[in-house]
Design a protein around this motif. Structure first.
Motif, PDB file in Angstrom:
ATOM      1  N   HIS A  98      81.421   0.652 -44.249  1.00  0.00           N
ATOM      2  CA  HIS A  98      80.397  -0.320 -43.855  1.00  0.00           C
ATOM      3  C   HIS A  98      79.722   0.194 -42.596  1.00  0.00           C
ATOM      4  N   TYR A  99      78.408   0.237 -42.614  1.00  0.00           N
ATOM      5  CA  TYR A  99      77.658   0.740 -41.474  1.00  0.00           C
ATOM      6  C   TYR A  99      77.302  -0.426 -40.575  1.00  0.00           C
ATOM      7  N   SER A 100      77.862  -0.449 -39.389  1.00  0.00           N
ATOM      8  CA  SER A 100      77.630  -1.578 -38.494  1.00  0.00           C
ATOM      9  C   SER A 100      76.684  -1.223 -37.360  1.00  0.00           C
ATOM     10  N   SER A 101      76.313   0.035 -37.230  1.00  0.00           N
ATOM     11  CA  SER A 101      75.470   0.470 -36.130  1.00  0.00           C
ATOM     12  C   SER A 101      74.006   0.253 -36.470  1.00  0.00           C
ATOM     13  N   ARG A 102      73.563  -0.991 -36.426  1.00  0.00           N
ATOM     14  CA  ARG A 102      72.169  -1.309 -36.722  1.00  0.00           C
ATOM     15  C   ARG A 102      71.408  -1.692 -35.463  1.00  0.00           C
ATOM     16  N   ASP A 103      72.083  -1.672 -34.317  1.00  0.00           N
ATOM     17  CA  ASP A 103      71.408  -2.000 -33.065  1.00  0.00           C
ATOM     18  C   ASP A 103      70.280  -1.014 -32.827  1.00  0.00           C
ATOM     19  N   GLY A 104      69.146  -1.523 -32.446  1.00  0.00           N
ATOM     20  CA  GLY A 104      68.004  -0.663 -32.160  1.00  0.00           C
ATOM     21  C   GLY A 104      67.139  -0.358 -33.365  1.00  0.00           C
ATOM     22  N   LEU A 105      67.598  -0.691 -34.574  1.00  0.00           N
ATOM     23  CA  LEU A 105      66.788  -0.454 -35.768  1.00  0.00           C
ATOM     24  C   LEU A 105      65.798  -1.606 -35.937  1.00  0.00           C
ATOM     25  N   LYS A 106      64.589  -1.248 -36.274  1.00  0.00           N
ATOM     26  CA  LYS A 106      63.531  -2.242 -36.459  1.00  0.00           C
ATOM     27  C   LYS A 106      62.958  -2.059 -37.861  1.00  0.00           C
ATOM     28  N   ILE A 107      63.011  -3.115 -38.658  1.00  0.00           N
ATOM     29  CA  ILE A 107      62.444  -3.083 -40.005  1.00  0.00           C
ATOM     30  C   ILE A 107      61.157  -3.884 -39.985  1.00  0.00           C
ATOM     31  N   MET A 108      60.084  -3.268 -40.480  1.00  0.00           N
ATOM     32  CA  MET A 108      58.806  -3.975 -40.478  1.00  0.00           C
ATOM     33  C   MET A 108      58.036  -3.716 -41.760  1.00  0.00           C
ATOM     34  N   ARG A 109      57.308  -4.717 -42.158  1.00  0.00           N
ATOM     35  CA  ARG A 109      56.426  -4.593 -43.318  1.00  0.00           C
ATOM     36  C   ARG A 109      55.209  -3.788 -42.896  1.00  0.00           C
ATOM     37  N   ILE A 110      54.782  -2.896 -43.757  1.00  0.00           N
ATOM     38  CA  ILE A 110      53.573  -2.128 -43.472  1.00  0.00           C
ATOM     39  C   ILE A 110      52.592  -2.291 -44.626  1.00  0.00           C
ATOM     40  N   ASP A 111      51.306  -2.227 -44.293  1.00  0.00           N
ATOM     41  CA  ASP A 111      50.259  -2.311 -45.305  1.00  0.00           C
ATOM     42  C   ASP A 111      49.789  -0.936 -45.744  1.00  0.00           C
ATOM     43  N   ARG A 112      50.027   0.063 -44.870  1.00  0.00           N
ATOM     44  CA  ARG A 112      49.628   1.437 -45.143  1.00  0.00           C
ATOM     45  C   ARG A 112      50.608   2.376 -44.468  1.00  0.00           C
ATOM     46  N   PHE A 113      50.798   3.528 -45.079  1.00  0.00           N
ATOM     47  CA  PHE A 113      51.548   4.597 -44.430  1.00  0.00           C
ATOM     48  C   PHE A 113      50.576   5.311 -43.491  1.00  0.00           C
ATOM     49  N   ARG A 168      71.368   9.426 -41.246  1.00  0.00           N
ATOM     50  CA  ARG A 168      71.259   8.061 -40.715  1.00  0.00           C
ATOM     51  C   ARG A 168      71.483   7.047 -41.842  1.00  0.00           C
ATOM     52  N   PRO A 169      72.712   7.003 -42.399  1.00  0.00           N
ATOM     53  CA  PRO A 169      72.964   6.091 -43.524  1.00  0.00           C
ATOM     54  C   PRO A 169      72.772   4.624 -43.157  1.00  0.00           C
ATOM     55  N   GLU A 170      72.894   4.300 -41.878  1.00  0.00           N
ATOM     56  CA  GLU A 170      72.695   2.906 -41.476  1.00  0.00           C
ATOM     57  C   GLU A 170      71.243   2.471 -41.679  1.00  0.00           C
ATOM     58  N   ALA A 171      70.302   3.422 -41.709  1.00  0.00           N
ATOM     59  CA  ALA A 171      68.904   3.087 -41.959  1.00  0.00           C
ATOM     60  C   ALA A 171      68.717   2.620 -43.405  1.00  0.00           C
ATOM     61  N   ALA A 172      69.259   3.382 -44.360  1.00  0.00           N
ATOM     62  CA  ALA A 172      69.182   2.979 -45.769  1.00  0.00           C
ATOM     63  C   ALA A 172      69.935   1.679 -45.987  1.00  0.00           C
ATOM     64  N   ASP A 173      71.083   1.526 -45.323  1.00  0.00           N
ATOM     65  CA  ASP A 173      71.873   0.300 -45.438  1.00  0.00           C
ATOM     66  C   ASP A 173      71.074  -0.902 -44.943  1.00  0.00           C
ATOM     67  N   ALA A 174      70.391  -0.752 -43.815  1.00  0.00           N
ATOM     68  CA  ALA A 174      69.584  -1.847 -43.264  1.00  0.00           C
ATOM     69  C   ALA A 174      68.426  -2.195 -44.206  1.00  0.00           C
ATOM     70  N   LEU A 175      67.787  -1.180 -44.797  1.00  0.00           N
ATOM     71  CA  LEU A 175      66.699  -1.434 -45.739  1.00  0.00           C
ATOM     72  C   LEU A 175      67.197  -2.168 -46.977  1.00  0.00           C
ATOM     73  N   LEU A 176      68.354  -1.772 -47.490  1.00  0.00           N
ATOM     74  CA  LEU A 176      68.909  -2.445 -48.672  1.00  0.00           C
ATOM     75  C   LEU A 176      69.339  -3.868 -48.348  1.00  0.00           C
ATOM     76  N   THR A 177      69.912  -4.082 -47.186  1.00  0.00           N
ATOM     77  CA  THR A 177      70.297  -5.437 -46.773  1.00  0.00           C
ATOM     78  C   THR A 177      69.058  -6.330 -46.722  1.00  0.00           C
ATOM     79  N   ASP A 178      67.985  -5.816 -46.150  1.00  0.00           N
ATOM     80  CA  ASP A 178      66.735  -6.550 -46.060  1.00  0.00           C
ATOM     81  C   ASP A 178      66.156  -6.808 -47.453  1.00  0.00           C
ATOM     82  N   ALA A 179      66.235  -5.813 -48.338  1.00  0.00           N
ATOM     83  CA  ALA A 179      65.703  -5.961 -49.705  1.00  0.00           C
ATOM     84  C   ALA A 179      66.464  -7.023 -50.482  1.00  0.00           C
ATOM     85  N   VAL A 180      67.784  -7.013 -50.396  1.00  0.00           N
ATOM     86  CA  VAL A 180      68.594  -8.004 -51.111  1.00  0.00           C
ATOM     87  C   VAL A 180      68.255  -9.412 -50.608  1.00  0.00           C
ATOM     88  N   ALA A 181      68.084  -9.559 -49.294  1.00  0.00           N
ATOM     89  CA  ALA A 181      67.709 -10.863 -48.735  1.00  0.00           C
ATOM     90  C   ALA A 181      66.332 -11.299 -49.245  1.00  0.00           C
TER      91      ALA A 181
END
Length: 173
Positions: free
Chosen positions: A32-47, A125-138
């Motif tokens: 389980h990846y618990s090191s999510r401090d400092g990670l920011k997930i944001m919606r984007i309209d464009r790359f 940085r597996p915690e980045a993919a983990d954070a994205l998946l956690t956000d997606a499931v929510a």
């Protein structure tokens, strides 16, 4: 299972229950990846052009991968003519660590299907993919999605991460 087309026989029903039980047991043993401090997930309209720096870091981590350029990603996921996608990036201190592309098919009003269309993050940085998946499931839970579909290559690190988030391997018999 009740919403699936056709008759669902007992083998399929009990097979699903057994696969889910095995998945839950496996998930309890996975990292389980618990090191999510400092990670920011944001919606984007464009790359934006920062995606090129991310791509330069990630492309050599794979033996084979489809090129991800700013123009290509914007054409595929951000042009409304191509469909309605939700795109999110995860970053730390202004550095892109990954992105995820989601879509919900509401063709059947009583049975929404979610799709993880694209997921890419730095392998170290597996915690980045983990954070994205956690956000997606929510996100899918909030939108009352009945089923979520995604694809990954057998043996890829995302396979274990997806299992940890409750996904089942439909290739298993």
């Amino acid at each position: 299972l009740r919403m699936m087309k056709g008759h669902v026989d007992r083998r399929k029903k009990y097979g699903f229950i057994a696969a889910k039980t095995l998945s839950n047991l496996t998930n309890s043993l996975l990292t389980h990846y618990s090191s999510r401090d400092g990670l920011k997930i944001m919606r984007i309209d464009r790359f934006h052009d920062r995606i090129s720096t991310f791509w330069d870091k990630v492309k050599d981590q794979y033996n084979y991968i489809t090129e991800r350029t700013e123009d290509g990603l914007n054409w595929r996921y951000c042009d409304k003519r191509g469909g309605d996608y939700l795109v999110k990036e995860v970053e730390e201190e202004g550095e892109i660590l990954g992105y995820i592309v989601l879509r919900i098919n509401t063709h059947r009003p009583d049975y929404h299907v979610g799709y993880i269309v694209d997921l890419l993050s730095l392998q170290d940085r597996p915690e980045a993919a983990d954070a994205l998946l956690t956000d997606a499931v929510a996100y899918f839970d909030t939108n009352r999605v009945n089923e979520v579909v995604t694809n990954t290559v057998r043996g890829h690190p995302y396979e274990r991460l997806l299992k940890r988030h409750g996904f089942l391997d439909s290739r298993a018999e």
